[in-house]
Motif scaffolding. Structure first.
Motif, short mmCIF file in Angstrom:
data_model
loop_
_atom_site.label_atom_id
_atom_site.label_comp_id
_atom_site.label_asym_id
_atom_site.label_seq_id
_atom_site.Cartn_x
_atom_site.Cartn_y
_atom_site.Cartn_z
N GLY A 109 0.82 -1.18 0.00
CA GLY A 109 0.00 0.00 0.00
C GLY A 109 0.87 1.25 0.00
O GLY A 109 2.00 1.25 0.49
N LEU A 110 0.33 2.32 -0.52
CA LEU A 110 1.04 3.60 -0.55
C LEU A 110 1.15 4.14 0.87
O LEU A 110 0.17 4.20 1.60
CB LEU A 110 0.27 4.57 -1.45
CG LEU A 110 0.97 5.85 -1.88
CD1 LEU A 110 2.20 5.53 -2.74
CD2 LEU A 110 0.00 6.74 -2.66
N HIS A 111 2.37 4.56 1.28
CA HIS A 111 2.58 4.98 2.65
C HIS A 111 3.78 5.92 2.73
O HIS A 111 4.47 6.15 1.73
CB HIS A 111 2.82 3.77 3.56
CG HIS A 111 4.07 3.01 3.22
ND1 HIS A 111 4.15 2.14 2.15
CD2 HIS A 111 5.30 2.99 3.81
CE1 HIS A 111 5.37 1.62 2.08
NE2 HIS A 111 6.09 2.12 3.08
N ILE A 112 4.03 6.45 3.93
CA ILE A 112 5.26 7.18 4.20
C ILE A 112 5.94 6.51 5.40
O ILE A 112 5.32 5.69 6.08
CB ILE A 112 5.01 8.68 4.47
CG1 ILE A 112 4.19 8.87 5.76
CG2 ILE A 112 4.35 9.34 3.29
CD1 ILE A 112 4.04 10.33 6.16
N ASP A 113 7.17 6.89 5.66
CA ASP A 113 7.93 6.27 6.75
C ASP A 113 8.12 7.20 7.94
O ASP A 113 8.96 6.96 8.80
CB ASP A 113 9.29 5.79 6.24
CG ASP A 113 9.16 4.62 5.28
OD1 ASP A 113 8.18 3.85 5.43
OD2 ASP A 113 10.01 4.49 4.39
N THR A 114 7.34 8.28 7.98
CA THR A 114 7.38 9.20 9.11
C THR A 114 6.10 9.04 9.89
O THR A 114 5.01 9.38 9.41
CB THR A 114 7.53 10.65 8.62
OG1 THR A 114 8.75 10.78 7.89
CG2 THR A 114 7.54 11.61 9.79
N HIS A 115 6.20 8.49 11.10
CA HIS A 115 5.01 8.11 11.85
C HIS A 115 4.68 9.15 12.92
O HIS A 115 4.80 8.90 14.12
CB HIS A 115 5.20 6.72 12.45
CG HIS A 115 5.53 5.68 11.41
ND1 HIS A 115 4.69 5.37 10.39
CD2 HIS A 115 6.64 4.92 11.23
CE1 HIS A 115 5.24 4.43 9.61
NE2 HIS A 115 6.44 4.16 10.11
N VAL A 116 4.29 10.32 12.45
CA VAL A 116 3.78 11.37 13.33
C VAL A 116 2.51 11.90 12.70
O VAL A 116 2.26 11.72 11.50
CB VAL A 116 4.81 12.51 13.51
CG1 VAL A 116 6.09 12.00 14.15
CG2 VAL A 116 5.12 13.19 12.17
N PRO A 117 1.64 12.57 13.48
CA PRO A 117 0.38 13.06 12.93
C PRO A 117 0.60 14.15 11.88
O PRO A 117 1.60 14.87 11.89
CB PRO A 117 -0.35 13.62 14.16
CG PRO A 117 0.33 13.00 15.34
CD PRO A 117 1.74 12.78 14.94
N LEU A 183 7.98 11.16 1.76
CA LEU A 183 7.64 10.88 0.37
C LEU A 183 6.70 9.68 0.28
O LEU A 183 6.94 8.64 0.89
CB LEU A 183 8.91 10.59 -0.43
CG LEU A 183 8.75 10.52 -1.95
CD1 LEU A 183 8.57 11.92 -2.53
CD2 LEU A 183 9.95 9.83 -2.60
N TRP A 184 5.63 9.80 -0.49
CA TRP A 184 4.71 8.69 -0.69
C TRP A 184 5.38 7.63 -1.56
O TRP A 184 5.90 7.93 -2.63
CB TRP A 184 3.43 9.16 -1.36
CG TRP A 184 2.64 10.16 -0.57
CD1 TRP A 184 3.01 10.81 0.58
CD2 TRP A 184 1.33 10.65 -0.89
NE1 TRP A 184 2.02 11.65 1.00
CE2 TRP A 184 0.98 11.58 0.13
CE3 TRP A 184 0.44 10.39 -1.92
CZ2 TRP A 184 -0.25 12.25 0.12
CZ3 TRP A 184 -0.78 11.06 -1.93
CH2 TRP A 184 -1.13 11.97 -0.92
N HIS A 185 5.31 6.37 -1.11
CA HIS A 185 5.99 5.32 -1.87
C HIS A 185 5.39 3.95 -1.53
O HIS A 185 4.66 3.80 -0.55
CB HIS A 185 7.49 5.32 -1.58
CG HIS A 185 7.82 4.93 -0.17
ND1 HIS A 185 7.71 5.79 0.89
CD2 HIS A 185 8.30 3.76 0.35
CE1 HIS A 185 8.08 5.19 2.00
NE2 HIS A 185 8.44 3.95 1.70
N ARG A 186 5.73 2.98 -2.32
CA ARG A 186 5.38 1.57 -2.05
C ARG A 186 6.25 0.69 -2.94
O ARG A 186 6.73 1.11 -3.99
CB ARG A 186 3.91 1.31 -2.33
CG ARG A 186 3.47 1.47 -3.78
CD ARG A 186 1.98 1.24 -3.90
NE ARG A 186 1.46 1.53 -5.22
CZ ARG A 186 0.23 1.97 -5.44
NH1 ARG A 186 -0.59 2.22 -4.44
NH2 ARG A 186 -0.19 2.19 -6.67
N SER A 187 6.44 -0.54 -2.51
CA SER A 187 7.11 -1.51 -3.38
C SER A 187 6.13 -1.94 -4.47
O SER A 187 4.92 -1.92 -4.28
CB SER A 187 7.59 -2.72 -2.59
OG SER A 187 6.47 -3.42 -2.04
N GLY A 188 6.68 -2.32 -5.61
CA GLY A 188 5.83 -2.77 -6.70
C GLY A 188 5.65 -4.27 -6.69
O GLY A 188 6.17 -4.98 -5.82
N THR A 189 4.91 -4.77 -7.65
CA THR A 189 4.69 -6.21 -7.81
C THR A 189 5.88 -6.82 -8.56
O THR A 189 6.30 -6.29 -9.58
CB THR A 189 3.40 -6.48 -8.59
OG1 THR A 189 2.30 -5.89 -7.90
CG2 THR A 189 3.16 -7.97 -8.75
#
Length: 250
Positions: A109-117, A183-189
């Motif tokens: 899923g599309l996500h970021i790696d900064t876990h703050v509000p 940055l919004w990112h995700r691994s691909g298939t």
């Protein structure tokens, strides 16, 4: 002092990523990749492998503890200086892992790696390095990103998951991509018949909590034999002076 060129740093700050080609030699790539494969096989056999997704993904945690070559790689002067330039001299290693996407591995899923509000700050709370131990290609699960999305200063929502304007980080093995923690990112298939392997070195400023609790999970002898730089990266000696442990005789 090595680090990003002015052009590379401008690209990183504007687009949220930059690709550094041929940071590792072919011999380094071969040795590191083969070692990760052996560790992955062992951890699966012992029931310790962090297998997730559709069973085709495997994460190997705490690379610092698992071989000297990983300890050497994460101290690469170009990477260290780039991280200092973005987060200051007192940045730390948040996590150092390997990620394997097997044949048929599904997209994340599309996500970021900064876990703050939300809203995120304008400065990075994390910068990740993606070390490519295989060519990242159109079809083998290359990381997909939305350039410039770190300027949005928010997490992607459900309606963002179907965006069609993501690009793939395509580069030859031995390259390292730096991506902003917002940055919004995700691994691909992975549509190929071969696994795709990379390493993920995540760094954070001194006031953020690292993802891995290094001094709890790294063997004491590894810590004691570490270089001054590596000791700093894992937080050795950080915090209140040891005299604070003394008990007063009152």
């Amino acid at each position: 002092m090595s680090g990003l060129t002015p052009e590379q740093r401008d690209h990183f700050q504007e687009h949220g990523y930059v690709i550094l080609k041929e940071l590792l030699t072919e011999q380094q790539v071969e040795s590191i990749r083969a070692t990760i494969v052996r560790i992955a096989e062992y951890e699966r056999a012992e029931g310790q492998g962090a297998v997730y997704g559709n069973g085709k993904h495997q994460r190997i945690w705490n690379l610092i503890n698992k071989h000297a070559m990983f300890r050497e790689a994460i101290q690469h002067p170009t990477i260290i200086q780039a991280m200092k330039d973005e987060m200051g001299e007192n940045m730390y290693l948040s996590s150092w892992t390997a990620n394997i996407i097997g044949a048929g591995g599904a997209e994340e899923g599309l996500h970021i790696d900064t876990h703050v509000p939300d809203p995120l700050p304008v400065y990075p709370l994390k910068v990740n390095s993606i070390w490519m131990l295989d060519d990242f290609t159109e079809h083998n699960g290359a990381t997909r990103i939305l350039p410039g999305s770190h300027h949005l200063r928010r997490h992607p929502q459900a309606e963002d998951q179907q965006r069609d304007d993501l690009i793939k980080l395509i580069a030859p093995r031995g390259s390292v991509a730096l991506i902003h923690g917002g940055l919004w990112h995700r691994s691909g298939t992975n549509q190929t018949d071969r696994e795709r392997i990379g390493m993920l070195g995540s760094f954070c400023p001194w006031f953020m909590r690292p993802q891995e609790d290094h001094l709890q999970i790294i063997d004491r002898e590894v810590v004691e034999e570490a270089s001054p730089l590596l000791k700093h990266l894992i937080g050795y000696g950080f915090g209140i002076n040891s005299s604070a442990r003394l008990k007063l005789p009152i």
